[in-house]
Design an enzyme around this catalytic site. Structure first.
Site, PDB file in Angstrom:
ATOM      1  N   TYR A  25      79.859   3.809 -80.768  1.00  0.00           N
ATOM      2  CA  TYR A  25      80.616   3.660 -82.018  1.00  0.00           C
ATOM      3  C   TYR A  25      81.944   2.972 -81.754  1.00  0.00           C
ATOM      4  O   TYR A  25      82.608   3.264 -80.758  1.00  0.00           O
ATOM      5  CB  TYR A  25      80.944   5.034 -82.606  1.00  0.00           C
ATOM      6  CG  TYR A  25      79.786   5.747 -83.219  1.00  0.00           C
ATOM      7  CD1 TYR A  25      79.075   5.182 -84.288  1.00  0.00           C
ATOM      8  CD2 TYR A  25      79.419   7.007 -82.763  1.00  0.00           C
ATOM      9  CE1 TYR A  25      78.017   5.868 -84.862  1.00  0.00           C
ATOM     10  CE2 TYR A  25      78.362   7.697 -83.340  1.00  0.00           C
ATOM     11  CZ  TYR A  25      77.668   7.119 -84.389  1.00  0.00           C
ATOM     12  OH  TYR A  25      76.637   7.793 -84.956  1.00  0.00           O
ATOM     13  N   LYS A  82      81.835  39.836 -72.432  1.00  0.00           N
ATOM     14  CA  LYS A  82      81.999  39.355 -73.814  1.00  0.00           C
ATOM     15  C   LYS A  82      81.781  37.834 -73.836  1.00  0.00           C
ATOM     16  O   LYS A  82      81.647  37.213 -72.766  1.00  0.00           O
ATOM     17  CB  LYS A  82      83.395  39.714 -74.315  1.00  0.00           C
ATOM     18  CG  LYS A  82      84.496  39.002 -73.563  1.00  0.00           C
ATOM     19  CD  LYS A  82      85.878  39.507 -73.930  1.00  0.00           C
ATOM     20  CE  LYS A  82      86.908  38.726 -73.130  1.00  0.00           C
ATOM     21  NZ  LYS A  82      88.239  39.319 -73.175  1.00  0.00           N
TER      22      LYS A  82
HETATM   23  C1  LIG Z   1      88.611  39.597 -71.817  1.00  0.00           C
HETATM   24  C2  LIG Z   1      89.300  40.814 -71.441  1.00  0.00           C
HETATM   25  C3  LIG Z   1      89.404  41.184 -70.092  1.00  0.00           C
HETATM   26  C4  LIG Z   1      88.885  40.333 -68.953  1.00  0.00           C
HETATM   27  O1  LIG Z   1      89.745  39.246 -68.727  1.00  0.00           O
HETATM   28  P1  LIG Z   1      89.535  38.304 -67.450  1.00  0.00           P
HETATM   29  O2  LIG Z   1      90.782  37.509 -67.396  1.00  0.00           O
HETATM   30  O3  LIG Z   1      88.362  37.435 -67.759  1.00  0.00           O
HETATM   31  O4  LIG Z   1      89.296  39.160 -66.302  1.00  0.00           O
HETATM   32  C5  LIG Z   1      90.006  42.391 -69.810  1.00  0.00           C
HETATM   33  N1  LIG Z   1      90.496  43.179 -70.780  1.00  0.00           N
HETATM   34  C6  LIG Z   1      90.420  42.852 -72.091  1.00  0.00           C
HETATM   35  C7  LIG Z   1      90.967  43.773 -73.109  1.00  0.00           C
HETATM   36  C8  LIG Z   1      89.821  41.657 -72.464  1.00  0.00           C
HETATM   37  O5  LIG Z   1      89.760  41.337 -73.751  1.00  0.00           O
END
Ligand SMILES: *Cc1c(COP(=O)(O)O)cnc(C)c1O
Length: 382
Positions: free
Chosen positions: A274, A35
């Site tokens: 700036y 993601k």
């Molecule tokens: C993002 C996410 C993960 C992965 O998390 P990490 O800490 O990057 O391994 C796992 N499960 C869910 C539901 C997530 O949203």
């Protein structure tokens, strides 16, 4: 010549991390979390590299990400949407065999309807509330859900029973996570006994998987680790203490680079950029870079950030502008227009880590990485 800035993704680092994680987390299977544009690394770059390592299961947040992923995938990987999904997207998901979380009974009904319309079984993961209090079904909702499923068994393939731990990266949350784990176990046992088979019981993200081996169960959802980062300093230190023979098993994939746009002399007593945040006490040589906060370089790094030029670590001077920033190259022999500058990554013996960024600007690796804009070109290197 490269213009603006660009990101390099190391294929060998990803291969190294996947090999390590598969061994370390075995026998649990891994769904690789991509993601947030593969945590800023680029879905289009990461998927083919991961597939080359044998990855065949990916997790995303949206249907749009699932679509992007499937467009570049070479084989036909399993895809799991862990987040928000609209009704029309549900039909698309069912049609394409994409797996989805359902976290309430409305979503479940919508999924059943989509399955009915498409004429194919929906592949679902039931998300349970165990104490995170974000999404997930409580006991009552689960009972209702099982009622619906009982009536329409042929419309569904139950793939997973899952939950999410509320902060396994910090020991402060130890008791809360343990309580969640126990409750989740109880749910799993009860459903199995009631004759609901699930392919996977899964709750662990990177932090839980590293620190609580029991939480791995059948499937681990691994995000940040595959990109070479520990979820927190605390998880990293704990790992190092337990595994002295291999203190850092991961390698970073990402480098972010640019080139010097221009170099100029600044007289003592002049302000740089700036306002008056930086005063040259001595004559200085200042280089400008075509990167600013619009490109994802945090404004909070004004006067505190560091970059690498000709193997030397040099400071950001003045405020980070929208599209530009300045660095002090007074002590860099021969610094000139066109020189490569490393914003994140290594050059010679020096390294600018994303987390050193983090210490300066108080942002998590997760946030810094995913804020890298999608329109920065990404190139795969060895
Ligand atoms: C993002 C996410 C993960 C992965 O998390 P990490 O800490 O990057 O391994 C796992 N499960 C869910 C539901 C997530 O949203």
């Amino acid at each position: 010549m490269q213009r603006g800035s660009w990101i390099e993704i190391s294929a060998s680092a990803l291969a190294h991390n996947h090999t390590f994680l598969e061994q370390h987390l075995s026998p649990a299977r891994i769904a690789w979390v991509v993601k947030g544009n593969a945590y800023g690394h680029g879905i289009e770059q990461i998927i083919p590299l991961a597939e080359r390592q044998g990855a065949d299961y990916f997790a995303v947040f949206t249907a749009r990400e699932a679509e992007r992923l499937l467009k570049v995938a070479r084989a036909k990987p399993r895809v799991l949407i862990m987040g928000q999904i609209e009704d029309d997207e549900l039909e698309w998901a069912v049609q394409n065999g994409v797996e989805c979380y359902v976290f309430d009974t409305d979503r479940l009904q919508a999924a059943l309807l989509a399955a009915h319309k498409v004429g194919k079984a929906a592949k679902l993961h039931l998300e349970l509330e165990t104490g995170m209090n974000r999404t997930g079904m409580d006991r009552k909702a689960l009972r209702t859900a099982l009622g619906y499923l009982e009536q329409q068994r042929e419309q569904v393939e139950l793939v997973g029973l899952c939950t999410h731990y509320a902060g396994a990266e910090s020991v402060n949350n130890y008791l809360r996570v343990q309580k969640q784990y126990k409750l989740f176990r109880r749910y799993c046992v009860r459903l199995e006994e009631a004759g609901w088979p699930f392919e996977f019981r899964h709750g662990a993200c990177s932090a839980a998987a590293m620190r609580y081996p029991k939480s791995r169960m059948d499937l681990v959802r691994v995000g940040i680790l595959q990109y070479g980062f520990f979820p927190s300093q605390e998880v990293y230190i704990e790992y190092r203490q337990k595994h002295r023979e291999n203190p850092n098993p991961l390698r970073r994939l990402i480098s972010w680079k640019t080139r010097i746009m221009d170099v100029k002399q600044v007289k003592a007593g002049e302000f740089i950029g700036y306002g008056t945040s930086y005063l040259a006490n001595d004559p200085m040589l200042v280089a400008s870079l075509p990167v600013g906060y619009a490109q994802g370089y945090a404004r909070g790094l004004s006067n505190v950030g560091r970059v690498l030029v000709r193997g030397q670590r040099v400071p950001v001077v003045g405020t980070v502008n929208m599209n530009m920033m300045m660095i002090d190259v007074s002590n860099v022999l021969g610094a000139q227009r066109g020189d490569e500058v490393v914003l994140i990554g290594s050059q010679g013996e020096q390294e600018i880590s994303v987390s050193s960024f983090g210490e300066f600007s108080d942002l998590l690796n997760y946030e810094l990485l995913t804020r890298l804009p999608e329109d920065i070109p990404r190139h795969v290197v060895d």
